[in-house]
Design a protein around this motif. Structure first.
Motif, PDB file in Angstrom:
ATOM      1  N   PHE A 193      -6.957 -16.080 -24.261  1.00 59.53           N
ATOM      2  CA  PHE A 193      -7.308 -17.124 -25.208  1.00 59.53           C
ATOM      3  C   PHE A 193      -6.222 -17.254 -26.278  1.00 59.53           C
ATOM      4  O   PHE A 193      -5.780 -18.358 -26.603  1.00 59.53           O
ATOM      5  CB  PHE A 193      -8.661 -16.808 -25.851  1.00 59.53           C
ATOM      6  CG  PHE A 193      -9.174 -17.895 -26.755  1.00 59.53           C
ATOM      7  CD1 PHE A 193      -9.902 -18.959 -26.243  1.00 59.53           C
ATOM      8  CD2 PHE A 193      -8.939 -17.857 -28.125  1.00 59.53           C
ATOM      9  CE1 PHE A 193     -10.378 -19.964 -27.073  1.00 59.53           C
ATOM     10  CE2 PHE A 193      -9.407 -18.850 -28.965  1.00 59.53           C
ATOM     11  CZ  PHE A 193     -10.134 -19.908 -28.432  1.00 59.53           C
ATOM     12  N   THR A 194      -5.765 -16.128 -26.829  1.00 59.60           N
ATOM     13  CA  THR A 194      -4.735 -16.146 -27.862  1.00 59.60           C
ATOM     14  C   THR A 194      -3.433 -16.740 -27.334  1.00 59.60           C
ATOM     15  O   THR A 194      -2.748 -17.498 -28.025  1.00 59.60           O
ATOM     16  CB  THR A 194      -4.493 -14.725 -28.383  1.00 59.60           C
ATOM     17  OG1 THR A 194      -5.721 -14.193 -28.902  1.00 59.60           O
ATOM     18  CG2 THR A 194      -3.445 -14.717 -29.490  1.00 59.60           C
ATOM     19  N   ARG A 195      -3.095 -16.394 -26.093  1.00 55.09           N
ATOM     20  CA  ARG A 195      -1.872 -16.926 -25.493  1.00 55.09           C
ATOM     21  C   ARG A 195      -1.973 -18.450 -25.335  1.00 55.09           C
ATOM     22  O   ARG A 195      -0.992 -19.171 -25.567  1.00 55.09           O
ATOM     23  CB  ARG A 195      -1.633 -16.262 -24.135  1.00 55.09           C
ATOM     24  CG  ARG A 195      -0.418 -16.787 -23.378  1.00 55.09           C
ATOM     25  CD  ARG A 195       0.072 -15.796 -22.357  1.00 55.09           C
ATOM     26  NE  ARG A 195      -1.008 -15.176 -21.611  1.00 55.09           N
ATOM     27  CZ  ARG A 195      -1.575 -15.716 -20.528  1.00 55.09           C
ATOM     28  NH1 ARG A 195      -1.167 -16.895 -20.073  1.00 55.09           N
ATOM     29  NH2 ARG A 195      -2.539 -15.077 -19.882  1.00 55.09           N
ATOM     30  N   LEU A 196      -3.154 -18.947 -24.961  1.00 60.40           N
ATOM     31  CA  LEU A 196      -3.341 -20.383 -24.802  1.00 60.40           C
ATOM     32  C   LEU A 196      -3.296 -21.105 -26.150  1.00 60.40           C
ATOM     33  O   LEU A 196      -2.800 -22.233 -26.233  1.00 60.40           O
ATOM     34  CB  LEU A 196      -4.659 -20.666 -24.088  1.00 60.40           C
ATOM     35  CG  LEU A 196      -4.677 -20.312 -22.603  1.00 60.40           C
ATOM     36  CD1 LEU A 196      -6.105 -20.334 -22.058  1.00 60.40           C
ATOM     37  CD2 LEU A 196      -3.802 -21.276 -21.806  1.00 60.40           C
ATOM     38  N   ILE A 197      -3.796 -20.461 -27.194  1.00 59.66           N
ATOM     39  CA  ILE A 197      -3.686 -21.042 -28.536  1.00 59.66           C
ATOM     40  C   ILE A 197      -2.210 -21.203 -28.904  1.00 59.66           C
ATOM     41  O   ILE A 197      -1.773 -22.246 -29.408  1.00 59.66           O
ATOM     42  CB  ILE A 197      -4.401 -20.157 -29.572  1.00 59.66           C
ATOM     43  CG1 ILE A 197      -5.923 -20.161 -29.344  1.00 59.66           C
ATOM     44  CG2 ILE A 197      -4.064 -20.605 -30.999  1.00 59.66           C
ATOM     45  CD1 ILE A 197      -6.602 -21.459 -29.644  1.00 59.66           C
ATOM     46  N   GLY A 198      -1.425 -20.163 -28.643  1.00 61.99           N
ATOM     47  CA  GLY A 198       0.008 -20.239 -28.902  1.00 61.99           C
ATOM     48  C   GLY A 198       0.690 -21.315 -28.073  1.00 61.99           C
ATOM     49  O   GLY A 198       1.590 -22.014 -28.551  1.00 61.99           O
ATOM     50  N   GLU A 199       0.256 -21.449 -26.829  1.00 60.74           N
ATOM     51  CA  GLU A 199       0.802 -22.474 -25.941  1.00 60.74           C
ATOM     52  C   GLU A 199       0.522 -23.866 -26.490  1.00 60.74           C
ATOM     53  O   GLU A 199       1.382 -24.759 -26.451  1.00 60.74           O
ATOM     54  CB  GLU A 199       0.171 -22.307 -24.559  1.00 60.74           C
ATOM     55  CG  GLU A 199       0.647 -23.271 -23.501  1.00 60.74           C
ATOM     56  CD  GLU A 199      -0.012 -22.985 -22.168  1.00 60.74           C
ATOM     57  OE1 GLU A 199      -0.804 -23.847 -21.691  1.00 60.74           O
ATOM     58  OE2 GLU A 199       0.246 -21.910 -21.598  1.00 60.74           O
ATOM     59  N   TYR A 200      -0.671 -24.068 -27.020  1.00 54.21           N
ATOM     60  CA  TYR A 200      -1.041 -25.365 -27.590  1.00 54.21           C
ATOM     61  C   TYR A 200      -0.124 -25.717 -28.769  1.00 54.21           C
ATOM     62  O   TYR A 200       0.375 -26.843 -28.871  1.00 54.21           O
ATOM     63  CB  TYR A 200      -2.491 -25.338 -28.056  1.00 54.21           C
ATOM     64  CG  TYR A 200      -2.955 -26.615 -28.720  1.00 54.21           C
ATOM     65  CD1 TYR A 200      -3.466 -27.673 -27.973  1.00 54.21           C
ATOM     66  CD2 TYR A 200      -2.873 -26.780 -30.106  1.00 54.21           C
ATOM     67  CE1 TYR A 200      -3.892 -28.847 -28.573  1.00 54.21           C
ATOM     68  CE2 TYR A 200      -3.290 -27.946 -30.718  1.00 54.21           C
ATOM     69  CZ  TYR A 200      -3.803 -28.979 -29.949  1.00 54.21           C
ATOM     70  OH  TYR A 200      -4.218 -30.146 -30.554  1.00 54.21           O
ATOM     71  N   PHE A 201       0.114 -24.748 -29.647  1.00 54.84           N
ATOM     72  CA  PHE A 201       0.937 -25.039 -30.816  1.00 54.84           C
ATOM     73  C   PHE A 201       2.412 -25.213 -30.466  1.00 54.84           C
ATOM     74  O   PHE A 201       3.150 -25.870 -31.192  1.00 54.84           O
ATOM     75  CB  PHE A 201       0.743 -23.962 -31.881  1.00 54.84           C
ATOM     76  CG  PHE A 201      -0.599 -24.014 -32.553  1.00 54.84           C
ATOM     77  CD1 PHE A 201      -1.083 -25.204 -33.060  1.00 54.84           C
ATOM     78  CD2 PHE A 201      -1.381 -22.873 -32.663  1.00 54.84           C
ATOM     79  CE1 PHE A 201      -2.326 -25.266 -33.681  1.00 54.84           C
ATOM     80  CE2 PHE A 201      -2.626 -22.919 -33.287  1.00 54.84           C
ATOM     81  CZ  PHE A 201      -3.095 -24.126 -33.788  1.00 54.84           C
ATOM     82  N   LYS A 202       2.846 -24.647 -29.355  1.00 54.57           N
ATOM     83  CA  LYS A 202       4.196 -24.921 -28.877  1.00 54.57           C
ATOM     84  C   LYS A 202       4.300 -26.360 -28.388  1.00 54.57           C
ATOM     85  O   LYS A 202       5.336 -27.015 -28.559  1.00 54.57           O
ATOM     86  CB  LYS A 202       4.568 -23.952 -27.753  1.00 54.57           C
ATOM     87  CG  LYS A 202       4.885 -22.542 -28.242  1.00 54.57           C
ATOM     88  CD  LYS A 202       5.294 -21.638 -27.092  1.00 54.57           C
ATOM     89  CE  LYS A 202       5.616 -20.241 -27.586  1.00 54.57           C
ATOM     90  NZ  LYS A 202       5.987 -19.328 -26.459  1.00 54.57           N
ATOM     91  N   LYS A 203       3.227 -26.867 -27.775  1.00 58.91           N
ATOM     92  CA  LYS A 203       3.186 -28.252 -27.317  1.00 58.91           C
ATOM     93  C   LYS A 203       3.062 -29.219 -28.497  1.00 58.91           C
ATOM     94  O   LYS A 203       3.562 -30.342 -28.438  1.00 58.91           O
ATOM     95  CB  LYS A 203       2.001 -28.463 -26.363  1.00 58.91           C
ATOM     96  CG  LYS A 203       2.116 -27.734 -25.041  1.00 58.91           C
ATOM     97  CD  LYS A 203       0.821 -27.845 -24.245  1.00 58.91           C
ATOM     98  CE  LYS A 203       0.507 -29.284 -23.849  1.00 58.91           C
ATOM     99  NZ  LYS A 203      -0.708 -29.370 -23.012  1.00 58.91           N
ATOM    100  N   GLY A 216      -8.520 -24.794 -29.850  1.00 55.93           N
ATOM    101  CA  GLY A 216      -9.616 -24.012 -29.278  1.00 55.93           C
ATOM    102  C   GLY A 216     -10.220 -24.650 -28.053  1.00 55.93           C
ATOM    103  O   GLY A 216     -10.495 -23.966 -27.056  1.00 55.93           O
ATOM    104  N   ILE A 217     -10.427 -25.970 -28.102  1.00 55.16           N
ATOM    105  CA  ILE A 217     -10.987 -26.676 -26.955  1.00 55.16           C
ATOM    106  C   ILE A 217      -9.994 -26.668 -25.798  1.00 55.16           C
ATOM    107  O   ILE A 217     -10.365 -26.482 -24.633  1.00 55.16           O
ATOM    108  CB  ILE A 217     -11.367 -28.118 -27.336  1.00 55.16           C
ATOM    109  CG1 ILE A 217     -12.426 -28.109 -28.441  1.00 55.16           C
ATOM    110  CG2 ILE A 217     -11.871 -28.879 -26.117  1.00 55.16           C
ATOM    111  CD1 ILE A 217     -13.696 -27.379 -28.086  1.00 55.16           C
ATOM    112  N   TYR A 218      -8.720 -26.846 -26.113  1.00 54.12           N
ATOM    113  CA  TYR A 218      -7.687 -26.762 -25.077  1.00 54.12           C
ATOM    114  C   TYR A 218      -7.748 -25.414 -24.368  1.00 54.12           C
ATOM    115  O   TYR A 218      -7.727 -25.343 -23.131  1.00 54.12           O
ATOM    116  CB  TYR A 218      -6.306 -26.961 -25.702  1.00 54.12           C
ATOM    117  CG  TYR A 218      -5.156 -26.595 -24.791  1.00 54.12           C
ATOM    118  CD1 TYR A 218      -4.722 -27.466 -23.793  1.00 54.12           C
ATOM    119  CD2 TYR A 218      -4.515 -25.359 -24.921  1.00 54.12           C
ATOM    120  CE1 TYR A 218      -3.688 -27.124 -22.950  1.00 54.12           C
ATOM    121  CE2 TYR A 218      -3.469 -25.014 -24.082  1.00 54.12           C
ATOM    122  CZ  TYR A 218      -3.058 -25.899 -23.095  1.00 54.12           C
ATOM    123  OH  TYR A 218      -2.023 -25.537 -22.248  1.00 54.12           O
TER     124      TYR A 218
END
Length: 252
Positions: A236-246, A47-49
């Motif tokens: 926001f949802t796309r960035l959450i997904g991006e974080y979990f891919k990382k 979320g912070i990311y």
């Protein structure tokens, strides 16, 4: 979430750097709610990311300080704090305005597989002993029953402790955000022995819609306007997904 988050609260003040080349800083206070908010996780959680990436499109940067949920709630009205996150409209306190909604997550009941809860409305939960994290707001109908001493709710210090109380039969059910349940059951060494014993009840308590609460004054409303212009639920949802891919090991 309330986690995301139980009332779920993040409070912040804003400071402006002297160097013209640097962005103005939004300083938020939050609590531990992994995998979305955590001082111990890479980039302080998904979320912070996501929020930091969104704010790159504005003249603001983000700084976060972590405190226990109850402490965050107690300092909301002190001078210097600009707002809190996450918040849902039903839990928005007087003197604040809510940003655009950018995250939705189901608030659920966790139960023991051996003792599933059959319920349709909140009153059906009256016979049970319920666990909730201290600082997570209850919904209006839940709180009304608590105030009438009809609903028995016990506090825990955090979601992991709440799940351990459930696993050890100290409570009959707990309230928890769905992704938080999945993450903790997957990653917590203390919960590992109970992975086959606990589950989420199939009935959703509520679909929470979260935003940031900004204090209702000229300075913070300027911040909210900038944030609203930059944020969208899809982004926001796309960035959450991006974080979990990382960080795939952190994915709920």
């Amino acid at each position: 979430m309330r986690i995301f988050f139980l009332l779920i609260c993040i409070f912040g003040n804003v400071s402006v750097t002297n160097a013209s080349s640097e962005k103005k800083e939004i300083h938020l206070v939050t609590f531990e709610a992994p995998p979305y908010l955590s001082e111990k996780l890479p980039e302080q959680g998904a979320g912070i990311y996501a929020l930091k990436e969104i704010l790159k499109k504005t003249t603001y940067s983000l700084k976060v300080t972590f405190v226990p949920p109850l402490r965050a709630k107690h300092i909301v009205n002190k001078n210097g704090y600009a707002g809190f996150f996450p918040v849902s409209l039903m839990n928005l306190p007087p003197g604040f305005k809510m940003s655009r909604v950018f995250y939705r997550t189901p608030w659920m009941i966790a139960e023991r597989k051996s003792s599933p809860i059959v319920w349709e409305k909140t009153a059906d939960l009256i016979p049970y002993k319920i666990g909730n994290v201290a600082g997570y707001d209850l919904y209006k109908d839940q709180q009304e029953l608590v105030d009438k001493k009809k609903l028995h709710v016990e506090s825990a210090s955090n979601d992991e402790a709440n799940l351990l109380k459930l696993a050890n039969k100290r409570v009959d059910l707990i309230f928890i955000e769905a992704a938080m349940f999945e993450y903790l059951m997957k990653t917590s060494p203390r919960l590992k022995p109970f992975q086959k014993n606990l589950q989420l009840n199939p009935r959703i308590v509520n679909l929470d819609e979260y935003g940031i609460a900004f204090k209702d004054n000229e300075k913070t409303q300027e911040q909210m306007a900038a944030f609203n212009k930059a944020v969208s639920e899809e982004h926001f949802t796309r960035l959450i997904g991006e974080y979990f891919k990382k960080h795939p090991s952190l994915s709920p």
